[in-house]
Design a protein around this motif. Structure first.
Motif, PDB file in Angstrom:
ATOM      1  N   SER A 276       2.092   1.924  -3.424  1.00 40.86           N
ATOM      2  CA  SER A 276       1.068   2.067  -4.449  1.00 40.86           C
ATOM      3  C   SER A 276       0.718   3.526  -4.711  1.00 40.86           C
ATOM      4  O   SER A 276       0.649   4.339  -3.796  1.00 40.86           O
TER       5      SER A 276
ATOM      6  N   GLN B 249      -2.510   4.681  -2.808  1.00 40.09           N
ATOM      7  CA  GLN B 249      -2.347   4.497  -1.367  1.00 40.09           C
ATOM      8  C   GLN B 249      -3.614   4.896  -0.614  1.00 40.09           C
ATOM      9  O   GLN B 249      -4.234   5.917  -0.893  1.00 40.09           O
TER      10      GLN B 249
ATOM     11  N   THR C 246      -2.119   0.686   8.133  1.00 41.42           N
ATOM     12  CA  THR C 246      -1.607   1.821   7.355  1.00 41.42           C
ATOM     13  C   THR C 246      -2.040   3.101   8.049  1.00 41.42           C
ATOM     14  O   THR C 246      -3.083   3.152   8.703  1.00 41.42           O
TER      15      THR C 246
ATOM     16  N   THR D 292      -6.030   2.368   7.394  1.00 43.07           N
ATOM     17  CA  THR D 292      -6.750   1.149   7.031  1.00 43.07           C
ATOM     18  C   THR D 292      -6.085  -0.056   7.690  1.00 43.07           C
ATOM     19  O   THR D 292      -4.861  -0.088   7.826  1.00 43.07           O
TER      20      THR D 292
ATOM     21  N   ASN E   6       0.822  -1.214   0.000  1.00 39.51           N
ATOM     22  CA  ASN E   6       0.000   0.000   0.000  1.00 39.51           C
ATOM     23  C   ASN E   6       0.855   1.263   0.000  1.00 39.51           C
ATOM     24  O   ASN E   6       0.546   2.231  -0.711  1.00 39.51           O
TER      25      ASN E   6
END
Length: 506
Positions: free
Chosen positions: A327, A330, A344, A334, A324
């Motif tokens: 990415s 993002q 995250t 989470t 994540n």
């Protein structure tokens, strides 16, 4: 960390009944019933995985008492550990289970990153402690380097996640203008924010650049040896102190200081402890000087296996978190596992450029459309409302309703049905709902016949300006209606459709 848990359980004790209790704005009993219904009416592994909470196994006939008992037990245990400085894995595990149980029935009231961060920090804290011993300096269970690196990995993810979500998010973070708006538009400003907002543009640009340095560059200092790791710890703690001073962000920044402490070793922290004979510092020096090592027994071997297993678990659960982070899509705040062990994080990926507020008003007039109707305002505990009221200092305490009102102001009431629920409770003058309000204009009078929501744009007054000279901290301009006037009779079907208890005048 324990002081944050004390605050978290204190907030829960003061506010949970009003928010998720029997007559709460979003009753958790109804939530659990819906979860159970979704899983074919059974409390099975799927239901437990979806909402891990010990409340599944308790008697729901008095949900308010359950919420109180969980909060009070957590408050007592965390206060004991904070005051005595003694903890073990059992006590820390109990605290973790209790707070996890509240978070997973808290719905939107517990939907923010600091809840998962507290749970992850508490889970790591378990492995710093001996299994049974209650001692400030357990001789046979020194902290494992695996656990210390677990805390360092946590602060690395918190800060880098916050930095990346900003760079990938709102363009104002890239053109260095976000701080022009942040102090005024943050959820619950404090008086320092009022003056910081008036800083010159070049200073706001510097603040934004400094934020990027702290969140995108400094986290990598952790991996650059002892000295740079300590520099990282110092900078992160100072940064969190600045955030505490300039806003009311619950216990988030206080909590973020905790994993930063793992960047220091015994030698660098020794100055914090008294040198008196027989004190903790003296006993640590004696242990380190004598080289005393208790003979490794079965417990030590078990502990080593537990620590290695813990490290492997953190590594495994970190895989989706790292993906994540890398990415371009993002997501922040989470959890990829139901127990919220590795999560995250991120904050203020986008900045609102204008502050809007929902102001609830009531009237005793039989006709809400009568131009002569007098509408009186309900003031909340801390969120902006009364133009003459000074912004509050509450951190690390947290008013959950005030925080959600900030989100509701740039959404619609259809997206926040609980605000209509609140309006009904204020119409009935229910004591539970009124305890969330700072000023009830109908106290000692007949209840209001109608309540409406008005939408306003708010701005700080200018220090030294005409409005400030009148004593105003805020100036405002009406945008329009947020929700139309409602009365209790008109809300009956609304309540029935949602299985909410119909408000009763106390």
């Amino acid at each position: 960390m324990l002081s944050r848990e004390v605050v978290a359980f204190l907030v829960a004790y003061h506010q949970n009944k009003q928010l998720i209790g029997e007559k709460g704005l979003l009753p958790c009993k109804l939530y659990l019933q819906n979860v159970k219904k979704y899983f074919k009416g059974k409390i099975n592994l799927d239901a437990l995985s979806y909402a891990p909470t010990i409340i599944w196994f308790l008697d729901w006939s008095d949900m308010d008492s359950i919420l109180d008992y969980i909060s009070l037990l957590g408050l007592v245990i965390s206060a004991f550990v904070l005051i005595t400085g003694c903890a073990n894995m059992v006590l820390m595990a109990v605290l973790w289970v209790l707070y996890l149980s509240l978070v997973n029935v808290g719905q939107i009231w517990y939907s923010f990153g600091w809840e998962s961060q507290l749970l992850e920090t508490g889970f790591l804290g378990m492995f710093l402690c001996p299994l049974w011993t209650l001692s400030r300096l357990p001789r046979s269970t020194p902290p494992s380097s695996i656990v210390i690196w677990g805390f360092r990995w946590l602060i690395f993810r918190i800060m880098l996640g916050a930095g990346l979500i900003k760079i990938r998010g709102d363009h104002c973070w890239r053109d260095l203008t976000c701080m022009n708006y942040h102090y005024e538009t943050q959820p619950v400003p404090n008086p320092i924010a009022y003056f910081m907002h008036c800083s010159p543009g070049w200073f706001h640009q510097f603040e934004t650049l400094f934020n990027h340095f702290i969140e995108l560059v400094v986290p990598f200092f952790i991996f650059m040896g002892r000295r740079m790791c300590m520099v990282h710890g110092v900078l992160q703690i100072l940064f969190q102190v600045l955030l505490i001073i300039s806003g009311n962000l619950s216990f988030l920044n206080w909590l973020t200081i905790v994993p930063s402490i793992a960047c220091f070793d015994d030698r660098s922290l020794a100055f914090l402890f008294s040198p008196r004979r027989g004190g903790v510092k003296d006993r640590v020096l004696q242990l380190q000087g004598s080289g005393e090592q208790p003979p490794p027994g079965l417990g030590c071997h078990i502990r080593r296996v537990v620590n290695i297993s813990f490290g492997l678990l953190i590594a495994y659960l970190s895989v989706p978190v790292v993906i994540n982070l890398l990415s371009s899509r993002q997501v922040m705040n989470t959890s990829f596992n139901p127990l919220r062990i590795v999560n995250t994080y991120g904050a203020f990926g986008s900045i609102t450029k204008e502050r809007t507020e929902v102001i609830l008003q009531g009237t005793s007039s039989p006709d809400p459309n009568d131009p002569a109707a007098v509408w009186q305002e309900f003031d909340f505990k801390c969120k902006p409302g009364d133009l003459w009221r000074r912004p509050c200092f509450i951190s690390p305490y947290h008013y959950r309703l005030d925080w959600l009102m900030w989100f509701a102001a740039f959404q619609t009431y259809e997206q926040n049905e609980w605000i209509i629920h609140l309006a009904g409770k204020l119409l009935a003058q229910e004591e539970e709902a009124l305890s969330l309000i700072a000023m009830n204009p109908f106290a000692g009078k007949d209840p209001p016949r109608w309540i409406r929501g008005e939408h306003f744009k708010y701005k700080f007054s200018k220090p030294g300006g005409a409005h400030a000279a009148e004593g105003k901290w805020w100036i405002r301009k009406r945008i329009g209606p947020y929700f139309p006037p409602v009365n209790l009779q008109g809300l009956r079907k609304f309540y029935e459709d949602r299985n909410w208890p119909y408000p009763v005048r106390d």
